[in-house]
Scaffold this active site. Structure first.
Site: not given
Ligand code: 13P
Length: 258
Positions: A9-11, A95, A97, A167, A173, A213, A235
């Site tokens: 997930n590159w966000k 997600h 977020e 998650e 993150g 993470s 990330g």
């Molecule tokens: P990180 O791997 O940066 O913690 O993010 C996880 C995530 O939100 C994947 O959708």
């Protein structure tokens, strides 16, 4: 059998140029990887660029979000058929977020899940508790509520074909990964919820990814757990070698589960 599935997930973290280069790197490295499903989920505006870069490779394309209506006056939104047109196989839904920054509810996520499935997309439905909820001992109450709400009304076949990503919000993150035990505990409880609601064979076909993470250094111990079928990586998915390093761990473990 559940084949491991690693998705990135590159966000909102790439430019067109870095997205294309990252996609090419992942596609190239994926050649050597058998026994694992791979997907990358770039920002929507780069889906076409990334789709071109991974064409003909083992890497599938996913979107990070969609709206449940097929078309109409919904400024700024994209529908499932549009994502299909762009070559998407997967779409991340709910997600944390989206839930916590954009206020998405289980009800909305459920509408999106139905619309995605109707259009032939595979939803990756995300669930997870906040730190305060974990500390209050409410993790499974929250997870159950999210499953009941966001997956309401899906047929047995649909449930067996979707992907769930657990998650924990406090691990996203933050560098604070859930321990393999903490993650496995939720994954196996999640599978049990699906078993109780449907049946054992559906629960056993459902793939549940862990996200939060995940890095090459901690991937093996997570993926080695019986109910952890892959990873949704934030990330670490922004560097091809890190993302591929995680996928390699899944391949090395040879984990086709049950
Ligand atoms: P990180 O791997 O940066 O913690 O993010 C996880 C995530 O939100 C994947 O959708």
């Amino acid at each position: 059998m559940r084949r491991p599935f690693i998705a990135g997930n590159w966000k909102m973290n790439t430019t067109r140029a870095t997205a294309a280069a990252l996609a090419e790197g992942v596609a190239k490295g994926a050649d050597a990887l058998d026994g694992v499903d791979l997907a990358v989920c770039p920002p929507s505006c780069y889906l076409e660029t990334v789709g071109r870069a991974i064409a003909g490779s083992k890497v599938a394309l996913g979107a990070q979000n969609m709206y449940h209506q097929p078309d109409g006056a919904f400024t700024g939104e994209l529908g499932a058929a549009m994502l299909r047109d762009l070559g998407c196989k997967y779409v991340i839904l709910g997600h944390s977020e989206r839930r916590h920054i954009f206020g998405e509810t289980d009800e909305l996520i459920n509408k999106k899940a139905h619309a995605a499935l109707a259009a032939g997309l595979t939803p990756i439905v995300c669930l997870g508790e906040l730190l305060a909820e974990r500390e209050a001992g409410k993790t499974m109450t929250i997870i159950k509520k999210q499953v009941d709400g966001s997956l309401a009304g899906l047929s047995p076949d649909q449930i067996a074909g979707i992907v769930i990503a657990y998650e924990p919000v406090w691990a996203i993150g933050t560098g604070k990964v859930a321990t393999p035990q903490q993650a496995e505990e939720v994954h196996s409880a999640l599978r049990k919820i699906v078993e109780d609601r449907y049946n054992g064979s559906i629960a056993n076909s459902l793939r549940i990814q862990y996200g939060g993470s995940v890095k090459p250094e901690n991937a093996a111990e997570l993926l080695d757990r019986p109910d952890i079928d892959g990873a949704l990586v934030g990330g670490a998915s922004l560097k091809a070698e890190h993302f591929l390093g995680i996928a390699e761990k899944a391949v090395k473990l040879g984990v086709e589960k049950l």
